[in-house]
Design an enzyme around this catalytic site. Structure first.
Site, PDB file in Angstrom:
ATOM      1  N   ALA A  76      18.835  51.292  53.738  1.00 27.91           N
ATOM      2  CA  ALA A  76      19.886  51.996  54.469  1.00 27.91           C
ATOM      3  C   ALA A  76      20.951  52.598  53.549  1.00 27.91           C
ATOM      4  O   ALA A  76      21.641  53.553  53.934  1.00 27.91           O
ATOM      5  CB  ALA A  76      20.536  51.056  55.482  1.00 27.91           C
ATOM      6  N   GLU A  97      12.515  58.556  44.740  1.00 25.43           N
ATOM      7  CA  GLU A  97      12.976  57.931  45.983  1.00 25.43           C
ATOM      8  C   GLU A  97      11.775  57.715  46.902  1.00 25.43           C
ATOM      9  O   GLU A  97      10.988  58.639  47.119  1.00 25.43           O
ATOM     10  CB  GLU A  97      13.983  58.874  46.654  1.00 25.43           C
ATOM     11  CG  GLU A  97      14.470  58.388  48.006  1.00 25.43           C
ATOM     12  CD  GLU A  97      15.409  59.393  48.680  1.00 25.43           C
ATOM     13  OE1 GLU A  97      15.947  60.305  48.003  1.00 25.43           O
ATOM     14  OE2 GLU A  97      15.600  59.278  49.904  1.00 25.43           O
ATOM     15  N   ARG A 106      12.536  59.777  62.533  1.00 25.24           N
ATOM     16  CA  ARG A 106      13.342  58.700  63.110  1.00 25.24           C
ATOM     17  C   ARG A 106      14.743  59.205  63.499  1.00 25.24           C
ATOM     18  O   ARG A 106      14.938  60.389  63.676  1.00 25.24           O
ATOM     19  CB  ARG A 106      13.382  57.530  62.120  1.00 25.24           C
ATOM     20  CG  ARG A 106      11.970  57.000  61.798  1.00 25.24           C
ATOM     21  CD  ARG A 106      11.998  55.825  60.857  1.00 25.24           C
ATOM     22  NE  ARG A 106      12.689  54.678  61.447  1.00 25.24           N
ATOM     23  CZ  ARG A 106      13.083  53.615  60.751  1.00 25.24           C
ATOM     24  NH1 ARG A 106      12.857  53.546  59.451  1.00 25.24           N
ATOM     25  NH2 ARG A 106      13.690  52.624  61.365  1.00 25.24           N
TER      26      ARG A 106
HETATM   27  C1  DQA Z   1      13.556  52.775  54.695  1.00 30.39           C
HETATM   28  C2  DQA Z   1      14.171  53.745  55.701  1.00 30.39           C
HETATM   29  C3  DQA Z   1      15.657  53.478  55.864  1.00 30.39           C
HETATM   30  O1  DQA Z   1      16.216  54.385  56.814  1.00 30.39           O
HETATM   31  C4  DQA Z   1      15.881  52.065  56.349  1.00 30.39           C
HETATM   32  O2  DQA Z   1      17.268  51.795  56.445  1.00 30.39           O
HETATM   33  C5  DQA Z   1      15.201  51.055  55.518  1.00 30.39           C
HETATM   34  C6  DQA Z   1      13.837  51.331  55.055  1.00 30.39           C
HETATM   35  C7  DQA Z   1      12.019  52.927  54.601  1.00 30.39           C
HETATM   36  O3  DQA Z   1      11.459  52.428  53.646  1.00 30.39           O
HETATM   37  O4  DQA Z   1      11.407  53.527  55.487  1.00 30.39           O
HETATM   38  O5  DQA Z   1      15.705  49.968  55.267  1.00 30.39           O
HETATM   39  O6  DQA Z   1      14.088  53.054  53.410  1.00 30.39           O
END
Ligand code: DQA
Length: 139
Positions: A76, A97, A106
């Protein structure tokens, strides 16, 4: 031997049990075993923290520990952390990333990444395979 750091942010210590419909049922330990078997020529380091400052400390540590790159799932903090953006900007090595889920499918607040502009590239939506693709991209 080339060294790559897999870096996970908040709540990713719960992979395997956390919202399996979104993140799958594999644990990070299982994923790391698969990764190390797939890339025997690479030393795969792993670090996870729920704390922003500890993630920054670990990113800064790569300046001294001979890491070749980072595969970073900031959880997050992806969507909130200017401090992590600055940390990535402060190091020379490439950062990829990654996200397990396709954040663009989402909630709106997950569509914006604060850290992407400092990263070499972004991989999202391939479950645990996102980490595999992240390592491949760095290699
Ligand atoms: C995440 C996506 C983020 O929005 C979320 O807060 C996560 C996991 C993912 O791996 O899909 O903790 O990084």
């Amino acid at each position: 031997m080339k060294k790559i750091l897999i870096l996970n942010g908040p709540n990713l210590n719960l992979l395997g049990t956390r919202e399996p419909g979104i993140y799958g049922s594999q644990s990070m330990e299982e994923c790391l075993t698969t990764l190390r078997a797939s890339f025997p020529e690479v030393t795969i380091d792993y670090y996870q923290s729920n704390c922003e400052g500890k993630l920054i400390d670990r990113i800064q540590q790569t300046i001294h520990d001979n890491s070749a790159g980072i595969v970073f799932n900031a959880g997050a903090y992806t969507h909130t952390s200017i401090a992590l953006l600055d940390a990535i900007r402060s190091i020379e090595i490439p950062v990829v990333e990654v996200h397990l889920s396709n954040v663009h499918h989402r909630e709106d607040f997950r569509h914006k990444s604060i850290i992407s502009s400092a990263c070499k590239g972004v991989i999202a939506g391939f479950g645990m395979k996102s980490y595999h693709l992240g390592v491949l991209a760095l290699l």
